[in-house]
Design a protein around this motif. Structure first.
Motif, short mmCIF file in Angstrom:
data_model
loop_
_atom_site.label_atom_id
_atom_site.label_comp_id
_atom_site.label_asym_id
_atom_site.label_seq_id
_atom_site.Cartn_x
_atom_site.Cartn_y
_atom_site.Cartn_z
N UNK A 193 0.82 -1.21 0.00
CA UNK A 193 0.00 0.00 0.00
C UNK A 193 0.86 1.26 0.00
N UNK A 194 1.92 1.26 0.79
CA UNK A 194 2.77 2.43 0.86
C UNK A 194 3.52 2.66 -0.46
N UNK A 195 3.95 1.57 -1.09
CA UNK A 195 4.62 1.70 -2.39
C UNK A 195 3.67 2.28 -3.43
N UNK A 196 2.44 1.81 -3.42
CA UNK A 196 1.47 2.33 -4.38
C UNK A 196 1.17 3.80 -4.11
N UNK A 197 1.11 4.16 -2.83
CA UNK A 197 0.84 5.55 -2.49
C UNK A 197 2.00 6.45 -2.94
N UNK A 198 3.24 6.06 -2.65
CA UNK A 198 4.40 6.88 -3.03
C UNK A 198 4.55 6.95 -4.54
N UNK A 226 3.77 10.04 -9.66
CA UNK A 226 3.25 10.14 -11.02
C UNK A 226 2.17 11.22 -11.12
N UNK A 227 1.27 11.27 -10.15
CA UNK A 227 0.18 12.23 -10.20
C UNK A 227 0.71 13.66 -10.02
N UNK A 228 1.70 13.84 -9.17
CA UNK A 228 2.29 15.18 -8.99
C UNK A 228 2.96 15.64 -10.27
N UNK A 279 1.73 18.98 -12.55
CA UNK A 279 2.62 20.08 -12.94
C UNK A 279 2.72 20.20 -14.46
N UNK A 280 2.62 19.07 -15.15
CA UNK A 280 2.74 19.12 -16.62
C UNK A 280 1.50 19.73 -17.28
N UNK A 281 0.36 19.74 -16.57
CA UNK A 281 -0.87 20.31 -17.13
C UNK A 281 -0.94 21.81 -16.83
N UNK A 282 0.09 22.52 -17.25
CA UNK A 282 0.14 23.96 -16.95
C UNK A 282 -0.90 24.75 -17.73
N UNK A 283 -1.29 24.24 -18.90
CA UNK A 283 -2.23 24.97 -19.74
C UNK A 283 -3.68 24.57 -19.48
N UNK A 284 -3.89 23.78 -18.45
CA UNK A 284 -5.26 23.37 -18.13
C UNK A 284 -6.05 24.55 -17.56
#
Length: 573
Positions: A296-301, A306-308, A312-317
């Motif tokens: 669970x901790x590995x999936x969370x980290x 990945x989500x962070x 950040x990559x969706x700057x034009x959203x």
């Protein structure tokens, strides 16, 4: 035939020819052979046919081959990057994160073995030797009363049981105080009996063992201190000045009495079985919880990373950054929730492996004592060893042997890297402690840094294993490509060799000119030497003439002096 002749001429060292002979036309041709590209190609073909007679060079679409190799290389590099991130997270969270927080490993493992007890290493505090657990005050009083009644002791003297001699009952200390010289000694030392199995007994049985009258004998203060906790067979031996005929029956009687209180084989099996059951259940729960929580901790980290990155990559959203982060958190929680079933499966797998590792550690410690770090390595490496054994014994259906070999090799290699990382941690921690700035947080940094290095090392090792196995399993044009690359390298080497030979020929000409100059200098030296010899002869002749002249002058002077003397004599008359 002409080609081989040229090669032979090229390999002839210029100093093997006489200096006076000029190079022949063939030698001159051999010097310029490699200056002609056509001749270079011709020589390359000759060397290729000689080195690889069975190789037929087929024209290959170089562009397609290069594109295929580049695509495979890119794929492997991407897999390497993903593996590095995964392995680093797993190592930091698992063996170097959750393990120290959940397990407190000690030398010798969780169950005391007789081998470890002989080394004075115990798993539990209650099993350690404590003199207060072996209370024999009542037996001591009875033994004293019996000795007085039998006449072996009175207020003045007593009989030393080990020597049979009389000795003063009391002695005077350095402070002038009278104290007992007769001391009651355990012939089989209590510490020796404790190591031999007394550590399995409870306090009541330890008290009964210490109170065994056949193991209690009076001796002097000096002999008792010299004997101390040394084994009776050694302390009361002939080498220490005792009569074996007297001490051996005492030792045998004491040994029989002590053995009656020590656990037998059945008692030991029951004791170890009970300890293995208790510690195994505890290890089952902790190891299973660690594996489940690790998933669970590995999936969370990993999901948070990945989500962070995605947020950040969706700057034009059009959505705000806060909304994007809230949505990312929600997706991470869903990903973790989706891992609950896998976490439950990992709990039982980890628990079983924890139980087996506890049993394996116990078996190993019956032969050799393992350090706390080795105990950790055995437990943490058990799942990798289990994966390898499971792949060998129960391989999936339709799995190629090459893939099974790849999986087994990776599991075993991962076990070694994990062990190496565990051993590195202590060295890294010591290094950090040597830096004053990092010393306060060395305990926090060392596991993270070690996990990082171990994860990267594991990923790189897996990448290397994949590359080696792919190379071994490639039955296509890999060998041919390697041979072609070898020939291309040889061509470049031959061109370089030709240039070096041209330079060597020029150097040889220079060397010959130097030899001629040296010969001329030598000739001048010989001429000069002859002149020096002649000058030396003239000098010696001049010296001889000079000596003769000096002798003639001396005689003339003597004659003149005599003449003067005669003239003076005549004038005086």
């Amino acid at each position: 035939m002409l080609k081989h002749t040229r090669l032979k001429l090229m390999l002839v060292h210029p100093f093997n020819r006489s200096p006076e002979r000029r190079p022949t036309s063939k030698e001159q041709m051999s010097r310029t052979t490699f200056s002609d590209p056509a001749k270079l190609v011709e020589l390359e073909t000759l060397l290729t046919e000689a080195a690889f007679p069975n190789l037929v060079r087929q024209p290959m679409p170089l562009a397609s081959r290069t594109a295929k190799q580049q695509a495979q290389k890119d794929e492997r590099l991407q897999a390497l990057m993903d593996s590095c991130r995964t392995e680093v997270i797993q190592q930091i969270i698992g063996p170097f994160g959750l393990t120290p927080a959940m397990f407190d490993d000690i030398d010798g493992g969780n169950v005391t073995t007789q081998h470890n007890a002989d080394q004075d290493i115990y798993a539990k505090k209650s099993e350690e030797y404590a003199r207060t657990d072996y209370d024999y005050a009542t037996a001591k009083s009875k033994k004293l009363k019996s000795a007085v009644e039998s006449g072996e002791m009175n207020s003045q003297e007593f009989t030393d049981a080990y020597t049979g001699q009389k000795a003063p009952t009391k002695r005077t200390t350095a402070n002038g105080k009278m104290v007992m010289n007769a001391e009651l000694d355990h012939s089989i030392p209590l510490k020796q009996a404790h190591k031999e199995g007394g550590w399995m007994l409870d306090k009541e049985h330890r008290k009964a063992l210490a109170s065994e009258k056949d193991n209690l004998n009076y001796t002097t203060f000096e002999n008792n201190r010299a004997k101390s906790d040394i084994a009776a067979e050694e302390a009361l031996s002939e080498q220490n000045g005792y009569d074996k005929a007297r001490t051996q029956p005492i030792i045998d009687k004491a040994r029989e009495a002590v053995d009656n209180h020590l656990p037998n084989t059945g008692d030991r099996i029951v004791y170890h079985g009970r300890e293995l059951g208790a510690t195994g259940a505890r290890e089952f729960g902790k190891a299973g919880l660690r594996r489940a929580f690790g998933v669970l901790l590995h999936e969370f980290v990993n999901g948070s990373f990945q989500e962070t990155q995605l947020a950040f990559n969706q700057r034009h959203s059009e959505e705000t950054l806060l909304n994007r982060f809230l949505a990312a958190i929600e997706r991470v929680l869903k990903r973790v929730q989706g891992k609950f079933k896998q976490a439950l499966d990992e709990f039982f797998k980890g628990g079983l492996q924890g139980f087996i590792s506890n049993l394996l550690t116990f078996l190993i410690n019956n032969l050799v004592t393992t350090s706390a770090k080795v105990v950790t390595i055995i437990r943490e490496g058990m799942h990798k060893l289990w994966d390898a054994l499971k792949m060998l014994l129960w391989p999936p259906q339709d799995l190629p042997a090459s893939e099974m070999m790849r999986a087994v090799t990776k599991s075993i290699a991962g076990l070694f890297t994990l062990g190496a990382g565990m051993l590195w941690e202590q060295s890294i921690n010591a290094f950090l402690l040597s830096i004053p700035v990092l010393a306060p947080v060395a305990g926090l940094i060392a596991p993270v840094l070690t996990g990082l290095l171990t994860g990267l090392g594991t990923a790189l090792l897996m990448y290397g294993i994949d590359s080696i196995i792919d190379w071994m399993l490639d039955k296509g044009t890999a060998m041919l490509d390697a041979q072609i690359d070898t020939l291309q390298a040889q061509s470049e080497l031959i061109a370089s060799l030709a240039a070096q030979m041209d330079v060597q020929c020029q150097l040889n000409a220079g060397y010959r000119q130097l030899i001629g100059n040296h010969q001329q200098v030598a000739s001048h030296f010989h001429t000069a030497e002859r002149h020096v010899v002649a000058a030396q002869l003239h000098a010696e002749s001049a010296v001889t003439d000079q000596r003769d002249t000096v002798a003639t002058l001396n005689r003339a002077i003597d004659a003149r002096l005599r003449l003067n003397q005669r003239l003076n004599t005549l004038l005086k008359r």
